[in-house]
Design a protein around this motif. Sequence first.
Motif, PDB file in Angstrom:
ATOM      1  N   PRO A 223       0.800  -1.237   0.000  1.00  0.00           N
ATOM      2  CA  PRO A 223       0.000   0.000   0.000  1.00  0.00           C
ATOM      3  C   PRO A 223       0.831   1.285   0.000  1.00  0.00           C
ATOM      4  O   PRO A 223       0.351   2.330  -0.436  1.00  0.00           O
ATOM      5  N   GLN A 224       2.083   1.209   0.471  1.00  0.00           N
ATOM      6  CA  GLN A 224       2.936   2.396   0.542  1.00  0.00           C
ATOM      7  C   GLN A 224       3.923   2.471  -0.628  1.00  0.00           C
ATOM      8  O   GLN A 224       4.944   3.148  -0.541  1.00  0.00           O
ATOM      9  N   ILE A 225       3.611   1.800  -1.741  1.00  0.00           N
ATOM     10  CA  ILE A 225       4.557   1.710  -2.864  1.00  0.00           C
ATOM     11  C   ILE A 225       4.956   3.079  -3.403  1.00  0.00           C
ATOM     12  O   ILE A 225       6.115   3.314  -3.742  1.00  0.00           O
ATOM     13  N   ARG A 226       4.009   4.015  -3.439  1.00  0.00           N
ATOM     14  CA  ARG A 226       4.335   5.340  -3.960  1.00  0.00           C
ATOM     15  C   ARG A 226       5.382   6.033  -3.087  1.00  0.00           C
ATOM     16  O   ARG A 226       6.337   6.616  -3.596  1.00  0.00           O
ATOM     17  N   ARG A 227       5.196   5.972  -1.787  1.00  0.00           N
ATOM     18  CA  ARG A 227       6.159   6.599  -0.874  1.00  0.00           C
ATOM     19  C   ARG A 227       7.500   5.856  -0.886  1.00  0.00           C
ATOM     20  O   ARG A 227       8.562   6.477  -0.772  1.00  0.00           O
ATOM     21  N   HIS A 228       7.461   4.545  -1.033  1.00  0.00           N
ATOM     22  CA  HIS A 228       8.701   3.787  -1.086  1.00  0.00           C
ATOM     23  C   HIS A 228       9.517   4.160  -2.314  1.00  0.00           C
ATOM     24  O   HIS A 228      10.744   4.327  -2.223  1.00  0.00           O
ATOM     25  N   ILE A 229       8.860   4.294  -3.446  1.00  0.00           N
ATOM     26  CA  ILE A 229       9.560   4.694  -4.671  1.00  0.00           C
ATOM     27  C   ILE A 229      10.134   6.090  -4.510  1.00  0.00           C
ATOM     28  O   ILE A 229      11.276   6.371  -4.898  1.00  0.00           O
ATOM     29  N   ASN A 230       9.353   6.978  -3.903  1.00  0.00           N
ATOM     30  CA  ASN A 230       9.822   8.345  -3.678  1.00  0.00           C
ATOM     31  C   ASN A 230      11.046   8.358  -2.763  1.00  0.00           C
ATOM     32  O   ASN A 230      12.011   9.101  -2.995  1.00  0.00           O
ATOM     33  N   ASP A 231      11.039   7.530  -1.729  1.00  0.00           N
ATOM     34  CA  ASP A 231      12.177   7.450  -0.810  1.00  0.00           C
ATOM     35  C   ASP A 231      13.434   6.967  -1.535  1.00  0.00           C
ATOM     36  O   ASP A 231      14.540   7.469  -1.286  1.00  0.00           O
TER      37      ASP A 231
END
Length: 242
Positions: A223-231
């Motif tokens: 569910p946090q894939i967008r934030r993980h990619i951003n990180d």
Amino acid sequence: MDKSNFRAVTWQSLIKFEKQNAFFKPKIGVLVGLSGGADSVALAHFVKQLSVKKQFSVYACHVHHGLREMADRDAAFAKKTAKELEIPFILKKVNVKALAKKENLSVEHAARKARYQALSEAAEKCGCKKIALAHHLDDNAETFLLNVLRGTKAKGLLGIPVKRALGKLEIIRPFMCITRAEVDAYVKEHKLSFINDETNFEQVYTRNWVRGTLLPLLEEKQPQIRRHINDIAQDLYKYIKP
């Protein structure tokens, strides 16, 4: 997201991000790219709010590409929105098809080149030093994945920069800390009107397929894939020169 959660989470995230990046300073001019979509309308509203507190001037510019049937409607809506927000408005018309033919570019590439040129001209006319664009965290994830699919060197994994030079100007992206869902919450919280670009849903475009199909599939597992990619993208800036 209720009002208290919005103020505690989304608004505070934006304020913290602004302080970290020193986007806005007194007595400078900031030009907001205003397409009329939810993200750009929310950004215009946010920048206007901060301009009062931080004492800088703000302008809005809509770039009319002349490519879509609804282009005139979009321009009129952007002008109306700027007026409601009490932001001086500039309309720039560009001939994307002519530029694409002249420089042997794809229409998408020509539109991007023409848009940045138009925004630069508008900023210089207004005496603005910065151009604020409404790219957000989801846009960054999409760009990251799109570059991977197309094949990229390490630089392509940096995604969209939070700040970058554009000649003597600076591009800033104050919404790069929040997701599209949070942008929608911002619009809802402040009861802002916006328009939809119908081409955003045409999955013939690879970016739209990434947005509408690939990211939702990845999100089912993480569910946090967008934030993980951003990180990941932000961490790579420590090791890769843009």
